[in-house]
Scaffold this active site. Sequence first.
Site, PDB file in Angstrom:
ATOM      1  N   TRP A 100       0.817  -1.223   0.000  1.00 13.39           N
ATOM      2  CA  TRP A 100       0.000   0.000   0.000  1.00 13.39           C
ATOM      3  C   TRP A 100       0.841   1.257   0.000  1.00 13.39           C
ATOM      4  CZ3 TRP A 100      -4.146  -1.418  -2.014  1.00 13.39           C
ATOM      5  CH2 TRP A 100      -4.812  -2.572  -1.643  1.00 13.39           C
ATOM      6  N   ASP A 169      -1.308   6.497   6.615  1.00 10.32           N
ATOM      7  CA  ASP A 169      -2.425   5.635   6.205  1.00 10.32           C
ATOM      8  C   ASP A 169      -2.627   4.624   7.334  1.00 10.32           C
ATOM      9  OD1 ASP A 169      -4.085   3.673   5.190  1.00 10.32           O
ATOM     10  OD2 ASP A 169      -2.796   3.163   3.483  1.00 10.32           O
ATOM     11  N   LYS A 193     -11.590  -2.125   7.004  1.00  7.13           N
ATOM     12  CA  LYS A 193     -10.811  -3.159   7.681  1.00  7.13           C
ATOM     13  C   LYS A 193     -11.302  -3.338   9.117  1.00  7.13           C
ATOM     14  CE  LYS A 193      -8.663  -3.233   3.887  1.00  7.13           C
ATOM     15  NZ  LYS A 193      -7.471  -2.571   3.408  1.00  7.13           N
TER      16      LYS A 193
HETATM   17  C1  LIG Z   1      -6.989  -2.001   2.074  1.00  7.57           C
HETATM   18  C2  LIG Z   1      -5.991  -0.932   2.212  1.00  7.57           C
HETATM   19  C3  LIG Z   1      -5.912   0.134   1.305  1.00  7.57           C
HETATM   20  C4  LIG Z   1      -6.749   0.209   0.041  1.00  7.57           C
HETATM   21  O1  LIG Z   1      -7.998   0.627   0.279  1.00  7.57           O
HETATM   22  P1  LIG Z   1      -9.101   0.791  -0.878  1.00  7.57           P
HETATM   23  O2  LIG Z   1     -10.221   1.394  -0.107  1.00  7.57           O
HETATM   24  O3  LIG Z   1      -9.384  -0.569  -1.436  1.00  7.57           O
HETATM   25  O4  LIG Z   1      -8.554   1.705  -1.914  1.00  7.57           O
HETATM   26  C5  LIG Z   1      -4.992   1.135   1.549  1.00  7.57           C
HETATM   27  N1  LIG Z   1      -4.169   1.083   2.615  1.00  7.57           N
HETATM   28  C6  LIG Z   1      -4.200   0.060   3.491  1.00  7.57           C
HETATM   29  C7  LIG Z   1      -3.253   0.030   4.646  1.00  7.57           C
HETATM   30  C8  LIG Z   1      -5.115  -0.974   3.318  1.00  7.57           C
HETATM   31  O5  LIG Z   1      -5.147  -2.005   4.194  1.00  7.57           O
END
Ligand SMILES: *Cc1c(COP(=O)(O)O)cnc(C)c1O
Length: 357
Positions: A100, A169, A193
């Site tokens: 990511w 993030d 998540k």
């Molecule tokens: C799942 C995830 C993403 C991607 O998210 P989307 O909503 O599918 O674009 C980004 N960063 C992390 C850490 C993730 O676990």
Amino acid sequence: MKRVYNFNAGPSAMPLEVLKEVQDEFLDFNGTGMSIVEISHRSAAYQAMQDDTVAMLKKLLAVPDDYHIVFIQGGGSMQFTMHAANFLKTRGGYLNTGVWSNKAMEAASFFGETYEVASSKADGFSYIPKADTFAVKEGTDYVYMTSNNTIHGTEWKTFPSFDVPLFCDMSSDFLSRPVDVKQFDFIYAGVQKNVGPAGVVVAIIKDDLLKNVCRDLPVMMQYKTYVDHDSTYNTPPVFNIYFVNKVSHWLDRNGGLAAMAKCNQEKAAIVYDAIDSSDGFYRGHAAVDSRSLMNVTFNLPTPDLEAQFIAAAAEQDLIGIKGHRSIGGCRASIYNAVTEEGCRALADFMKDFHKKH
Ligand SMILES: *Cc1c(COP(=O)(O)O)cnc(C)c1O
């Protein structure tokens, strides 16, 4: 009603109590005689709920007064672009610890230079780099990091600090432990998540950071639009925000983030113990000091055994433990809503499978 042990990586398990509450209220939100998905986002009933969601998030994370919390659509991936659109003037530095962060760095390069402040890419993203390996270039606008690496199963235990703004993030460990928000200028989390259904990002933005916006942008690409219009410049994802509200109250009722963190530590210990006590039958992907409390990644001696393991687990209603397509192997995601009982069931199954093979 059948409920399985759900170890999906995202979308993923949600608290049963919250699912039931949402179900109970679905036809009549707060005495309106309408569903939350049937009322105006300009109504007092909606606004009160959104205000309460922000207040709950502020309470849970002890967010200081000089930050705004906003709700944005487009998922984590939109933030890969949006943070750079707003703030990458000269160059952006990235702590590259997984798929990511790598994607964020690639997306950001549309707007200017991006580079790795540190990286564990050469070692299969199996660890969190140490501070003495960090190299920040002159003229760096911000450093960007990913607190939990969902795919590789590593997690920052403490956060670094720099002379430039720090962006994070937190998609896959948001609200799983207390965080000192002051250490960051910008935090975001796609909620799917740990906190709700896919479709909304919670963004926490320091007011001062908005002075650093470095280019003219279309209105929907500007963080300022969301801040100035309290996330209702256009129709926000009302159901998602409502769900985040319910999860926030569930966390608060259960002792907040400190209690959740303790619970998550205990849960993770159960699963990691099954790996560590297997004499090498299960091999953890992450370096021990970098292990994620959210995503436990491991391999078995052969891909064939891994396939058998995943199939046999599914027969015991242990669902979602296939590793991400980019690295294979196995991954058990044990987010907030996964119970200790679920982790024990998995650990018992692992011990049993080992004995049989
Ligand atoms: C799942 C995830 C993403 C991607 O998210 P989307 O909503 O599918 O674009 C980004 N960063 C992390 C850490 C993730 O676990």
